[in-house]
Design a protein around this motif. Structure first.
Motif, PDB file in Angstrom:
ATOM      1  N   HIS A  42      -6.517  27.122   0.716  1.00 14.85           N
ATOM      2  CA  HIS A  42      -7.667  27.992   0.412  1.00 14.85           C
ATOM      3  C   HIS A  42      -7.212  29.285  -0.280  1.00 14.85           C
ATOM      4  CE1 HIS A  42     -10.580  25.421   2.194  1.00 14.85           C
ATOM      5  NE2 HIS A  42     -10.057  25.496   3.397  1.00 14.85           N
ATOM      6  N   VAL A  43      -6.063  29.793   0.135  1.00 15.24           N
ATOM      7  CA  VAL A  43      -5.521  30.991  -0.536  1.00 15.24           C
ATOM      8  C   VAL A  43      -5.240  30.652  -2.003  1.00 15.24           C
ATOM      9  CG1 VAL A  43      -3.523  32.545  -0.662  1.00 15.24           C
ATOM     10  CG2 VAL A  43      -4.620  32.095   1.544  1.00 15.24           C
ATOM     11  N   GLU A  44      -4.693  29.472  -2.237  1.00 17.67           N
ATOM     12  CA  GLU A  44      -4.455  29.025  -3.627  1.00 17.67           C
ATOM     13  C   GLU A  44      -5.775  28.939  -4.390  1.00 17.67           C
ATOM     14  OE1 GLU A  44      -1.465  28.066  -5.517  1.00 17.67           O
ATOM     15  OE2 GLU A  44      -1.028  29.588  -4.005  1.00 17.67           O
ATOM     16  N   GLY A  45      -6.805  28.432  -3.707  1.00 12.48           N
ATOM     17  CA  GLY A  45      -8.134  28.338  -4.325  1.00 12.48           C
ATOM     18  C   GLY A  45      -8.637  29.715  -4.742  1.00 12.48           C
ATOM     19  N   LEU A  46      -8.412  30.695  -3.898  1.00 18.23           N
ATOM     20  CA  LEU A  46      -8.840  32.061  -4.227  1.00 18.23           C
ATOM     21  C   LEU A  46      -8.027  32.619  -5.400  1.00 18.23           C
ATOM     22  CD1 LEU A  46      -9.282  33.441  -0.589  1.00 18.23           C
ATOM     23  CD2 LEU A  46     -11.083  33.287  -2.323  1.00 18.23           C
ATOM     24  N   ARG A  47      -6.729  32.310  -5.390  1.00 17.81           N
ATOM     25  CA  ARG A  47      -5.880  32.765  -6.515  1.00 17.81           C
ATOM     26  C   ARG A  47      -6.366  32.162  -7.835  1.00 17.81           C
ATOM     27  NH1 ARG A  47      -0.248  32.003  -3.333  1.00 17.81           N
ATOM     28  NH2 ARG A  47       0.044  34.152  -2.644  1.00 17.81           N
ATOM     29  N   ASP A  48      -6.769  30.883  -7.762  1.00 20.48           N
ATOM     30  CA  ASP A  48      -7.224  30.191  -8.983  1.00 20.48           C
ATOM     31  C   ASP A  48      -8.405  30.901  -9.646  1.00 20.48           C
ATOM     32  OD1 ASP A  48      -5.330  28.291  -8.733  1.00 20.48           O
ATOM     33  OD2 ASP A  48      -6.645  26.740  -7.886  1.00 20.48           O
ATOM     34  N   VAL A  49      -9.241  31.563  -8.834  1.00 23.18           N
ATOM     35  CA  VAL A  49     -10.389  32.244  -9.449  1.00 23.18           C
ATOM     36  C   VAL A  49     -10.120  33.740  -9.643  1.00 23.18           C
ATOM     37  CG1 VAL A  49     -12.152  30.578  -8.781  1.00 23.18           C
ATOM     38  CG2 VAL A  49     -11.589  32.465  -7.215  1.00 23.18           C
ATOM     39  N   GLY A  50      -8.843  34.138  -9.526  1.00 21.03           N
ATOM     40  CA  GLY A  50      -8.486  35.490  -9.940  1.00 21.03           C
ATOM     41  C   GLY A  50      -8.123  36.468  -8.840  1.00 21.03           C
ATOM     42  N   TYR A  51      -8.155  36.041  -7.572  1.00 17.97           N
ATOM     43  CA  TYR A  51      -7.737  36.960  -6.504  1.00 17.97           C
ATOM     44  C   TYR A  51      -6.214  37.069  -6.510  1.00 17.97           C
ATOM     45  CZ  TYR A  51     -12.425  37.073  -4.685  1.00 17.97           C
ATOM     46  OH  TYR A  51     -13.763  37.284  -4.571  1.00 17.97           O
ATOM     47  N   PRO A  67     -11.021  39.947  -8.291  1.00 17.45           N
ATOM     48  CA  PRO A  67     -11.350  39.795  -9.715  1.00 17.45           C
ATOM     49  C   PRO A  67     -12.725  40.386 -10.035  1.00 17.45           C
ATOM     50  CG  PRO A  67     -11.685  37.723  -8.584  1.00 17.45           C
ATOM     51  CD  PRO A  67     -11.117  38.669  -7.566  1.00 17.45           C
ATOM     52  N   ASP A  68     -12.928  40.728 -11.286  1.00 12.99           N
ATOM     53  CA  ASP A  68     -14.213  41.280 -11.719  1.00 12.99           C
ATOM     54  C   ASP A  68     -15.157  40.116 -12.039  1.00 12.99           C
ATOM     55  OD1 ASP A  68     -16.128  43.132 -12.589  1.00 12.99           O
ATOM     56  OD2 ASP A  68     -15.506  42.864 -14.662  1.00 12.99           O
ATOM     57  N   ARG A  69     -15.624  39.462 -10.992  1.00 14.37           N
ATOM     58  CA  ARG A  69     -16.554  38.347 -11.164  1.00 14.37           C
ATOM     59  C   ARG A  69     -17.796  38.647 -10.353  1.00 14.37           C
ATOM     60  NH1 ARG A  69     -15.062  32.699  -9.526  1.00 14.37           N
ATOM     61  NH2 ARG A  69     -15.254  33.710  -7.504  1.00 14.37           N
ATOM     62  N   LEU A  70     -18.897  37.992 -10.704  1.00 14.85           N
ATOM     63  CA  LEU A  70     -20.141  38.214  -9.965  1.00 14.85           C
ATOM     64  C   LEU A  70     -20.592  36.907  -9.333  1.00 14.85           C
ATOM     65  CD1 LEU A  70     -22.062  40.540 -12.444  1.00 14.85           C
ATOM     66  CD2 LEU A  70     -20.777  41.171 -10.401  1.00 14.85           C
ATOM     67  N   THR A  71     -19.915  36.528  -8.244  1.00 18.49           N
ATOM     68  CA  THR A  71     -20.362  35.348  -7.499  1.00 18.49           C
ATOM     69  C   THR A  71     -20.522  35.766  -6.035  1.00 18.49           C
ATOM     70  OG1 THR A  71     -18.238  34.484  -6.736  1.00 18.49           O
ATOM     71  CG2 THR A  71     -18.869  33.929  -8.996  1.00 18.49           C
ATOM     72  N   ALA A  72     -21.034  34.846  -5.219  1.00 18.26           N
ATOM     73  CA  ALA A  72     -21.262  35.161  -3.801  1.00 18.26           C
ATOM     74  C   ALA A  72     -19.969  35.584  -3.106  1.00 18.26           C
ATOM     75  CB  ALA A  72     -21.872  33.959  -3.109  1.00 18.26           C
ATOM     76  N   LEU A  73     -18.853  35.047  -3.579  1.00 18.83           N
ATOM     77  CA  LEU A  73     -17.564  35.367  -2.956  1.00 18.83           C
ATOM     78  C   LEU A  73     -17.263  36.869  -3.032  1.00 18.83           C
ATOM     79  CD1 LEU A  73     -15.676  33.360  -1.653  1.00 18.83           C
ATOM     80  CD2 LEU A  73     -14.463  33.128  -3.815  1.00 18.83           C
ATOM     81  N   GLU A  74     -17.517  37.451  -4.201  1.00 16.10           N
ATOM     82  CA  GLU A  74     -17.246  38.888  -4.360  1.00 16.10           C
ATOM     83  C   GLU A  74     -18.371  39.721  -3.757  1.00 16.10           C
ATOM     84  OE1 GLU A  74     -17.140  36.794  -7.206  1.00 16.10           O
ATOM     85  OE2 GLU A  74     -15.056  36.520  -6.621  1.00 16.10           O
ATOM     86  N   LEU A  75     -19.611  39.204  -3.870  1.00 15.69           N
ATOM     87  CA  LEU A  75     -20.760  40.046  -3.497  1.00 15.69           C
ATOM     88  C   LEU A  75     -21.032  40.051  -1.997  1.00 15.69           C
ATOM     89  CD1 LEU A  75     -23.056  39.123  -6.488  1.00 15.69           C
ATOM     90  CD2 LEU A  75     -22.109  41.374  -5.977  1.00 15.69           C
TER      91      LEU A  75
END
Ligand code: BTN
Length: 328
Positions: A42-51, A67-75
């Motif tokens: 899961h940590v790898e999954g988060l890295r894949d989207v820019g964390y 990361p500067d993204r606007l998805t539920a994960l960041e919000l």
């Protein structure tokens, strides 16, 4: 929500809680009931989207950058709202967030559902105009509301939203003024547009979609030449980029505060805040509608948010159309 995303959200929440410190892999696997290998995946999954997540065998994991993204994960970790943003649909690219929100609302999406896109291929503005959304720079967001009102009150929501956006911009040290009914300007240049659409019958509103476009981190190169000189952004005003997820969280908080006040007190509860930020009142304006164009002095807004314009000896109530603000 799929279980991968739920686990990623939880890991992120624990890492955020850990601040600058490390959170041990053992603690994460205990809390989530997952193996150490599953946590690592899961940590790898988060890295894949820019964390950016640092891992040290002896200490565990530490969050370095979001990361500067606007998805539920960041919000989700930033939201303080009761209803707005409890359901989030986010897209890399979509025709129009208003169109998507409208379709979701027809399928029964709950009040407070928010649709976000990194870019729009057919962003809609008022009166058939288009709206430009350069990828990954700005905010293109639509919110579904289900107020228990008649259609004649829906226009008020555009003004209520303008107050919320003005306050969110103030939290970035940008003082925007509201041009009736739906534009926010800084130094005469547009920084935000609002497009309110609705589904209603003769009795009641079924739902309202409030579309909000805010220029946050775009530069003039991001806009077509013909807009040059007429648009601005927070970056252009402040010379600093805005963390977009924080902006969305601040905006949704203000929007919920003001729509709650509006639901409790009616537009009268919001009108003073709108007047305080208006650049239209007291000015000579040209009112442009499909059929005519005329000039008068904008005196006030009424209890429904309509603009009251003195034209000779009479005061006309303007409920729709464009208004160009001339000199005082
Ligand atoms: C205007 O100034 O005419 C209104 C512009 C509204 C733009 C926003 S961006 C998000 C939402 N989706 C759209 O297609 N339009 C609104």
């Amino acid at each position: 929500m799929d279980s991968n995303r739920a686990n990623e959200e939880l890991i992120l929440a624990f890492l955020l809680e850990g601040g600058d410190g490390f959170v041990s892999g053992a603690a994460l696997s205990d809390k989530l009931g997952l193996s150490r290998t599953a946590v690592w995946k899961h940590v790898e999954g988060l890295r894949d989207v820019g964390y950016a997540i640092e891992a040290q065998a002896s200490k565990g994991y530490r969050l370095l950058r979001v990361p500067d993204r606007l998805t539920a994960l960041e919000l989700a970790p930033l939201l303080t709202t009761r209803e707005l943003g409890q359901q989030i649909h986010s897209f890399e690219s979509i025709d129009s967030t208003n169109q998507a929100a409208f379709a979701l609302a027809l399928e029964g999406a709950s009040a407070g559902t928010v649709v976000l896109a990194e870019t729009q291929t057919a962003g809609r503005g008022r009166r058939g105009r288009s709206w430009v959304s350069p990828p990954q720079k700005n905010l293109a967001m639509s919110c579904i509301l289900r107020p228990d009102i008649g259609a004649e009150h829906v226009a008020e929501l555009t003004l209520v939203t303008a107050v919320a956006v003005a306050e969110a911009l103030e939290s970035c040290q940008v003082a925007a003024k509201i041009k009736w009914p739906n534009d926010l300007l800084v130094g005469g240049k547009k920084i935000c547009g609002i497009l309110t659409e609705l589904s209603a019958d003769t009795e009641r509103v079924h739902f309202v979609v409030i579309g909000i476009g805010v220029n946050l981190n775009s530069t003039l190169d991001d806009f077509p030449d013909e807009l040059g000189g007429r648009v601005t952004s927070v970056l252009l005003e402040r010379k600093e980029t805005v963390p977009r997820a924080l902006f969305v969280a601040a905006l949704l908080a203000q929007l919920e505060l003001w729509t709650d006040k509006w639901a409790d007190e009616g537009f009268a509860g919001v009108a003073p805040a709108w007047r305080a930020r208006s650049m239209t009142l007291g000015k000579t304006v040209t009112v442009m509608s499909e059929r005519s164009e005329w000039t008068g002095i904008a005196q006030d807004i009424d209890a429904t948010g309509a603009l009251l314009v003195r034209r000779g000896d009479t005061v006309e109530r303007v409920v729709s159309g464009d208004v160009e603000v001339l000199a005082r």
